[in-house]
Each structure stands twice: as C-alpha cells, then as structure tokens.
Enzyme design. Structure first.
Site, PDB file in Angstrom:
ATOM      1  N   GLY A  24      48.160  43.994  33.577  1.00  0.00           N
ATOM      2  CA  GLY A  24      46.812  43.773  33.386  1.00  0.00           C
ATOM      3  C   GLY A  24      46.209  42.835  34.103  1.00  0.00           C
ATOM      4  O   GLY A  24      46.836  41.969  34.303  1.00  0.00           O
ATOM      5  N   ARG A  43      52.238  48.539  36.845  1.00  0.00           N
ATOM      6  CA  ARG A  43      53.358  48.270  35.952  1.00  0.00           C
ATOM      7  C   ARG A  43      54.848  48.803  36.099  1.00  0.00           C
ATOM      8  O   ARG A  43      55.577  49.196  35.286  1.00  0.00           O
ATOM      9  CB  ARG A  43      52.764  48.694  34.467  1.00  0.00           C
ATOM     10  N   ASP A  45      56.673  40.708  31.143  1.00  0.00           N
ATOM     11  CA  ASP A  45      57.313  41.854  31.727  1.00  0.00           C
ATOM     12  C   ASP A  45      57.461  41.588  33.279  1.00  0.00           C
ATOM     13  O   ASP A  45      58.702  41.968  33.970  1.00  0.00           O
ATOM     14  CB  ASP A  45      56.789  43.423  31.631  1.00  0.00           C
ATOM     15  N   LYS A 105      50.898  35.060  34.498  1.00  0.00           N
ATOM     16  CA  LYS A 105      49.648  35.229  34.197  1.00  0.00           C
ATOM     17  C   LYS A 105      49.499  36.077  33.008  1.00  0.00           C
ATOM     18  O   LYS A 105      50.167  37.044  32.789  1.00  0.00           O
ATOM     19  CB  LYS A 105      49.179  36.361  35.312  1.00  0.00           C
ATOM     20  N   THR A 106      48.633  35.850  32.067  1.00  0.00           N
ATOM     21  CA  THR A 106      48.368  36.672  30.842  1.00  0.00           C
ATOM     22  C   THR A 106      47.170  35.982  30.263  1.00  0.00           C
ATOM     23  O   THR A 106      46.641  35.057  30.010  1.00  0.00           O
ATOM     24  CB  THR A 106      49.572  36.396  29.786  1.00  0.00           C
ATOM     25  N   ASP A 162      47.084  36.937  27.000  1.00  0.00           N
ATOM     26  CA  ASP A 162      47.602  36.836  25.762  1.00  0.00           C
ATOM     27  C   ASP A 162      48.109  35.633  25.028  1.00  0.00           C
ATOM     28  O   ASP A 162      48.268  35.442  23.906  1.00  0.00           O
ATOM     29  CB  ASP A 162      48.776  38.095  25.352  1.00  0.00           C
TER      30      ASP A 162
END
Length: 243
Positions: free
Chosen positions: A78, A142, A173, A199-200, A202
């Site tokens: 994402g 992805r 992932d 990178k996130t 979350d």
C-alpha cells in the site's frame, strides 16, 4: 503540467540530511547483527545472510571518486507518504557517488522485476515527484516473491541492466520478500545487494534500530492534528454537539 505556487514551494523544499549523507559516503563495517528474538530459528531460515555486520556511514574525503553504480527500486504494498522522497534520495545519493550512476524503477511492484517491466528514472522524472505523496512515480503491487523461477527471472533483468543493488520499499510482507530474495542471491553469489526500506502506516515495523517508519510517522501526525482541530472546535462552538 503547470504547477501552482504551492506545488512550486513544495518542490523547492529540501529535507534535512545528516552531514555524512550530503556528499561522498564511506561504509564502515561494525559488529555482527542478530535478530531481536528467535535467533536460532531465524538463522536456520537465513543461513547465508543472518549475522551480517552492522554498517556505519562516514563522510568520504573530498575529491575521493567512486565507480558508478546502477540501482533498481521497487515500491511494494500500500502507498504511504514518503515513498517518492526515498526514491529521490536514492537518485541524489548515487549521483553524488558518480554522475554516471543510473536508477531504474520496476513498474507496479515486485511483478515488474519478474516481468522485466521498468523505466530509467532521470532527473526530469524525479523532480516532478519530489516532496509529493503517493506511489505513482512507478506504481506499486503485492506480488509475492517466493519461487526460484521468480528469483531467476528477476536476476536476468538485473544482470542485463548491470544492477548491483535492489531496493524494495514496503511493509512487513515486502521486507520478507526482500529478505528471501537476498538469501537466495547470496546463496548463489549473484553479486546483487538487496535492501529493504521499512514503509507502513500501521506502525508494525519497529525494533531497536527503527524508531518509526515513514508513512506511520505521517499518519500519526495527521490524525493528531485532526483530533486537535476537533477539540479546539468543541471548545469554541459550545452550542453544537460533536460526534
């Protein structure tokens, strides 16, 4: 594309860099590394790459030249604010090493590596995306990298473009992809370094060397600003209910 005054001001902004990254860079190897937990299990999974030394960067002496290097980059998973500036920083860094260095972006995520879909990222392209959000400079995807066939197909295009380092920008992932790919390339002595960039949005990529990832940093600041604005509005407009 005609840029607004705000877009021009945003493009002109220069993120602050550590002094050691503002010119030539020398890499100094430190002590062997280890995982925060489950050391024996992880070492069994990654026998060729586990325990590599910590790397420290130092400023190279003025006038010290280096050979050009070709680098590949992948945006994975994402989108998150900051991805374009990671790529811009990569471009600036390898050009500081040698002006003949080249940066290639694989299109639409790891699948672009396997399917040999890419474009060279030049100064004209990079300058259009500096300090902007999104992942649209090369797109994202992805695709899981998990088979020998995928690894070997990717290696074909890396060798064709003389790419010596592959940077994968993504979440948990995606960094697992990077770790598995690095292990395979090390096992066969492919001569390609694989670098994972956390990178996130979350906040699920954090350890003793990663205080916070980009994306999560932006998300927390934006949410905090929104909550603060609502709180101030509640204090100011006392005749309204806020939900």
């Amino acid at each position: 594309m005609k840029k607004s005054a705000l877009q021009q001001a945003r493009a002109a902004y220069k993120p602050q860099l550590p002094i050691v990254l503002t010119g030539g860079v020398k890499v100094v190897e430190g002590q062997p590394t280890q995982s925060a937990d489950n050391q024996e299990d992880i070492q069994k999974l990654f026998p060729n790459t586990y325990g590599l030394p910590e790397l420290r960067f130092e400023k190279a002496p003025a006038g010290e030249s280096a050979e050009p290097i070709n680098v590949g980059v992948i945006l994975s998973g994402g989108q998150a604010p900051g991805g374009h500036n990671v790529i811009s920083g990569l471009f600036d860094g390898i050009k500081n090493i040698n002006r003949k260095s080249r940066l290639y972006g694989f299109l639409m995520g790891p699948g672009g590596l396997v399917d040999h879909k890419y474009k060279e990222l030049t100064a004209d392209i990079i300058d259009e995306y500096r300090n902007t959000g999104g992942f649209d400079i090369i797109g994202s995807g992805r695709t899981k990298l998990e088979t020998k066939e995928q690894f070997d197909k990717g290696l074909e295009i890396l060798r064709e473009l003389n790419i010596k380092a592959l940077v994968i920008i993504g979440g948990d992932d995606s960094n697992t992809n990077a770790a598995i790919l690095a292990e395979y390339y090390k096992a066969i002595d492919a001569g390609v370094q694989v670098i994972g960039v956390p990178k996130t949005i979350d906040g699920d990529l954090k350890n003793n060397v990663i205080e916070t990832s980009f994306g999560f940093d932006t998300a927390t600041k934006v949410y905090s600003e929104v909550i603060g604005n609502i709180q101030r509005d509640c204090n100011s407009a006392k005749k309204y209910w806020h939900f």
